[in-house]
Design a protein around this motif. Sequence first.
Motif, PDB file in Angstrom:
ATOM      1  N   ASN A 265       0.813  -1.216   0.000  1.00 43.50           N
ATOM      2  CA  ASN A 265       0.000   0.000   0.000  1.00 43.50           C
ATOM      3  C   ASN A 265       0.849   1.269   0.000  1.00 43.50           C
ATOM      4  O   ASN A 265       0.478   2.273  -0.595  1.00 43.50           O
ATOM      5  CB  ASN A 265      -0.969   0.010   1.190  1.00 43.50           C
ATOM      6  N   ASP A 325      -2.331  -6.002   2.963  1.00 43.26           N
ATOM      7  CA  ASP A 325      -3.252  -4.907   3.284  1.00 43.26           C
ATOM      8  C   ASP A 325      -4.667  -5.179   2.793  1.00 43.26           C
ATOM      9  O   ASP A 325      -5.625  -4.573   3.278  1.00 43.26           O
ATOM     10  CB  ASP A 325      -2.744  -3.599   2.689  1.00 43.26           C
ATOM     11  N   HIS A 353       3.153  -6.384   5.747  1.00 41.32           N
ATOM     12  CA  HIS A 353       2.184  -5.335   6.061  1.00 41.32           C
ATOM     13  C   HIS A 353       1.990  -5.073   7.546  1.00 41.32           C
ATOM     14  O   HIS A 353       1.972  -3.923   7.984  1.00 41.32           O
ATOM     15  CB  HIS A 353       0.825  -5.643   5.416  1.00 41.32           C
ATOM     16  N   TYR A 354       1.841  -6.119   8.351  1.00 37.28           N
ATOM     17  CA  TYR A 354       1.474  -5.936   9.751  1.00 37.28           C
ATOM     18  C   TYR A 354       2.661  -5.590  10.655  1.00 37.28           C
ATOM     19  O   TYR A 354       2.470  -5.221  11.815  1.00 37.28           O
ATOM     20  CB  TYR A 354       0.770  -7.192  10.278  1.00 37.28           C
TER      21      TYR A 354
END
Length: 411
Positions: A265, A325, A353-354
Amino acid sequence: MRSYTNKDGELITVSEEHLMTAMRLKKELQKLSPSRRCSWNSLVRMMELEGFYDSENSENYRCLIKAYQKSMGELPEAPKHADMVASSKLQSIKEIVGEMRYEKHENQRYLREVNKGVKELINFSTVVEEIVSAIKSHDFSELQLEYKPIIKTTDKTMIVALSDMHIGAIVDTDINTYNYQVTIRRLEEYANKILRECKEQEITDVYVMNLGDVVEHASMRFSQGFNAEFTYSDQIVKASDAIIKFLQLLAQEGLSLTYAGIAGNHDRVNDKDKNIDGDHAVKPINKIIETFITYSGMPITYEQAKDYKHSIGVNGRSFKFVHGDLDSLRNEKLLAQHSSDDRVAYDAIVMGHYHHFREIEVGYDKRIIVFGSLKGADDYAEKIRKLSQASQGIIIVDEDGEMEVKRIPLT
């Protein structure tokens, strides 16, 4: 008339017309090469098409043509490395980026909303020129990573995750510091830990998978409050350089490497709902990496991934890579849904992502694997109390398909 000794020890005399034709083809091939090097195999094939069958790819023949070219005053000075990259390699980047439709009215309107009055509209046609300028001013020979020797061979394969690098991000908190220099230090630390693991487990086949969020971007910091160390264009160039040097470090040890990369993202020009497919930083980054691999002669295979997903099979196991995401870890049927959508019985979904490492078993030897970030915890993570140490991770798949997932902490 001039002559040379061929590979069979025979004296071959060539005509003036032969020499003129070879010189002309050599100059044209050099123009087409980002490294300004002539592909002599190509020259020999083209000479045959011109009706000359007395050329060959040998040192004696190459010296003959170069000597003739010099005598005609046609031997140019070697161009500087930065100019080579900027003038030729960037043309391929322009062609790729030229396919992106960044001037759409809805994109401009969205960016005005995101920036909340900040009148910095991203026009990617100008970004391409900024990338050209950034590459011209960037010294690709300056950054070097050190390595330590290995290796033996087994049928094991290692999947190496490059996750959430966030090139351009600046973090300076009580628990973590991050900038480009820290990026390079952590990449070097990560590469050497990989090499030690390869030596201990006698692994030579390594698949490097970039899971996205390679750059920090600009519009993201307006919406999330992050700082940026470089412009978007410089982030792209420096990320490309860092990944190239990471691959070179691994390749020097004789590993059989494959590289692929998807976008996250932060790599997108806009958010996940309004972004046009392909409008992301990883596209030009991948093109730069592919170009370097092609013309540097590094023993690395470049594999083209789709924009936001990629799948591979390793020793009978099927893996799908996504950034994460667009997926929720609360979805217990996540792996089953991906398998159903793609009509592939995946053994693991791998994502980033996390910024936290997790290994979740969601069926009989079926897993969701989440790797951490190179960046580590920032002020936003502290604010929402979701702290994590900088880390990356690897997956080792042995000849029987047994998977071993390892978190690699980084300092």
